[in-house]
Design a protein around this motif. Structure first.
Motif, PDB file in Angstrom:
ATOM      1  N   ARG A 284       0.873  -1.187   0.000  1.00  9.11           N
ATOM      2  CA  ARG A 284       0.000   0.000   0.000  1.00  9.11           C
ATOM      3  C   ARG A 284       0.897   1.220   0.000  1.00  9.11           C
ATOM      4  NH1 ARG A 284      -4.614  -1.655   4.545  1.00  9.11           N
ATOM      5  NH2 ARG A 284      -5.587  -3.305   3.281  1.00  9.11           N
ATOM      6  N   GLY A 285       1.063   1.833  -1.184  1.00 12.21           N
ATOM      7  CA  GLY A 285       2.054   2.901  -1.291  1.00 12.21           C
ATOM      8  C   GLY A 285       3.417   2.266  -1.092  1.00 12.21           C
ATOM      9  N   ASP A 286       4.158   2.718  -0.053  1.00 14.29           N
ATOM     10  CA  ASP A 286       5.441   2.068   0.238  1.00 14.29           C
ATOM     11  C   ASP A 286       5.369   1.306   1.564  1.00 14.29           C
ATOM     12  OD1 ASP A 286       8.037   1.348  -0.488  1.00 14.29           O
ATOM     13  OD2 ASP A 286       8.934   3.018   0.617  1.00 14.29           O
ATOM     14  N   ASP A 287       4.143   0.961   1.976  1.00 14.99           N
ATOM     15  CA  ASP A 287       3.959   0.185   3.211  1.00 14.99           C
ATOM     16  C   ASP A 287       3.570  -1.248   2.844  1.00 14.99           C
ATOM     17  OD1 ASP A 287       4.210   2.695   4.320  1.00 14.99           O
ATOM     18  OD2 ASP A 287       2.080   2.915   4.824  1.00 14.99           O
ATOM     19  N   ILE A 288       4.020  -2.204   3.666  1.00 14.91           N
ATOM     20  CA  ILE A 288       3.561  -3.586   3.478  1.00 14.91           C
ATOM     21  C   ILE A 288       2.475  -3.846   4.514  1.00 14.91           C
ATOM     22  CG2 ILE A 288       4.170  -6.031   3.715  1.00 14.91           C
ATOM     23  CD1 ILE A 288       6.942  -5.386   2.694  1.00 14.91           C
ATOM     24  N   PHE A 289       1.281  -4.227   4.023  1.00 15.46           N
ATOM     25  CA  PHE A 289       0.179  -4.569   4.930  1.00 15.46           C
ATOM     26  C   PHE A 289       0.048  -6.086   4.977  1.00 15.46           C
ATOM     27  CE2 PHE A 289      -4.293  -5.895   5.307  1.00 15.46           C
ATOM     28  CZ  PHE A 289      -4.555  -5.428   6.592  1.00 15.46           C
TER      29      PHE A 289
END
Length: 435
Positions: A284-289
């Motif tokens: 998600r964008g540059d985040d890992i969910f």
């Protein structure tokens, strides 16, 4: 009595976690400040023992160190005290810190001499330093070992560029030789160079300082020596080992976790390896969910045979995450062979996992087969001691997923590599306390 963590496991965690700056990159770029008398500002520095010791060592050597923010420092290596290297204080500090080998390249390049005590560090089998020394020798440095005080004295008053084929793609070895070569006369070519993101970061930083390095990201580096380097600003990447550890933690504890600002395109195959263990995640964008998962199933090879996860030099899978994969596989559905090629005693912590109820066959010092429990049986909490940094976190993950109370001793080993790990896990809802 040393500190220990007491953990009551078995509860899912939830929330966001920000990975710290990369420890292994920090040790390289901090050493690079010695290459110039001008000011260098470095940010996203993790607050951990190995890094703080190196910063302290730089200060002792005469580098002007200023703390600008909790994770940001400025360094000015204008007046270096070269006699400090012959002192007992340096022997004591330098000998206990594996990263201290990294200051040799820059010192040789800028001052033409250095002295280093025999190095110490992690208990994961031999870690040879031959690569560093052979590289320096090819550039024209001469080593004299003095058995009376345990120091290597190095004379490098006349470094010249040359062709170097490394005997192994050592990350620290490559970094050290690159730092020595940037100020050598002529052109140096390094083949079989390590090409980890952290090394790419170092090379980019050196180029901003005025170095001429090409081939960054490949295993063939070309370095045209320059007369001097200037100052720059640099920000460390997030620590990919931490990111991998948090992915494993989420799966093992059935937690919903978002890992923030991961620099996804610098993670190489790390996300893919965890996906092959059956762990779901989304970018998600540059985040890992990572969603809460009751079950995850290990992939098999196309012909149906058991999957192997093995380490290899970058862009292969990093050996630092094999312990995490091994622990995560305990609760997966299916089996996997973990093959640790680089270090000979990194798998010796599996006896603790067996005591907790894991099904693992240790084939030899390098290979372990994990037979997944598929959450049919919950691990049980035990008392244990952490042998090295990465095993320490693997055991921490096992304890957080286990039923009842676990105690982990020797947590200094964990804290050498992970900052405020207990506080950050408590923020996600973990029941962990320091005793």
């Amino acid at each position: 009595m040393t500190n220990a963590f007491e953990i009551i496991g078995g509860t899912p965690l939830k929330g966001e976690i920000i990975p710290q700056g990369a420890k292994n990159e920090a040790l390289q770029v901090l050493s690079a400040v010695l290459l110039t008398g001008e000011k260098i500002i470095i940010s996203n520095i993790p607050d951990i023992k190995d890094v703080n010791k190196l910063i302290e060592l730089l200060g002792d050597m005469g580098v002007k160190v200023e703390k600008l923010a909790p994770d940001t420092y400025s360094f000015e290596a204008k007046n270096i005290d070269l006699d400090f290297f012959k002192s007992d204080a340096f022997k004591e500090k330098g000998g206990g810190l594996r990263g201290s080998i990294m200051i040799v390249g820059p010192l040789l390049a800028r001052f033409g001499k250095a002295a280093i005590p025999k190095p110490g560090g992690d208990k994961i089998g031999r870690r040879r330093l031959d690569t560093h020394f052979l590289g320096f020798e090819k550039l024209g440095a001469q080593f004299n070992y003095d058995p009376s005080n345990g120091f290597f004295n190095v004379d490098a008053s006349n470094l010249k560029g040359t062709y170097i084929l490394l005997d192994e793609a050592s990350v620290t070895g490559t970094a050290n030789i690159v730092m020595a070569a940037v100020l050598a006369k002529g052109t140096t070519t390094i083949y079989n160079a390590a090409c980890e993101p952290y090394l790419q970061q170092l090379c980019k930083m050196l180029n901003r300082m005025g170095a001429k390095i090409s081939g960054i990201g490949s295993n063939l580096l070309s370095i045209e020596g320059v007369a001097e380097l200037g100052g720059t600003e640099h920000r460390l990447l997030p620590d990919m080992i931490e990111i991998g550890s948090f992915i494993g933690l989420a799966a093992m504890t059935e937690s919903e976790i978002t890992i923030k600002n991961v620099h996804y395109n610098e993670l190489g195959m790390i996300p893919d390896v965890f996906k092959r263990l059956g762990i779901q995640m989304e970018l998600r964008g540059d985040d890992i969910f990572i969603p809460a998962q009751k079950h995850y199933e290990i992939d098999t090879f196309i012909d149906g045979s058991i999957m192997t996860i093995a380490d290899a030099p970058w862009p292969g899978f990093t050996p630092d995450l094999l312990s995490i994969c091994l622990v995560v596989a305990i609760q997966a559905k299916g089996s996997v062979l973990i093959h640790q090629k680089m270090f000979e005693s990194r798998l010796f912590f599996v006896d603790k996992l067996l005591d907790m109820g894991a099904q693992i066959i240790l084939c030899d010092p390098h290979r372990a087969t994990v037979i997944g429990l598929d959450k049919q049986v919950q691990l049980r909490g035990i008392s244990m001691t952490s042998p090295d940094i990465r095993a320490g976190v693997a055991l921490l993950i096992a304890a957080l997923s286990a039923k009842g109370k676990s105690t982990i001793y020797n947590i200094e080993q964990i804290e050498r590599g992970y900052q405020y790990i207990d506080k950050r896990l408590i923020a996600l809802g973990a029941n962990i306390k320091r005793i």
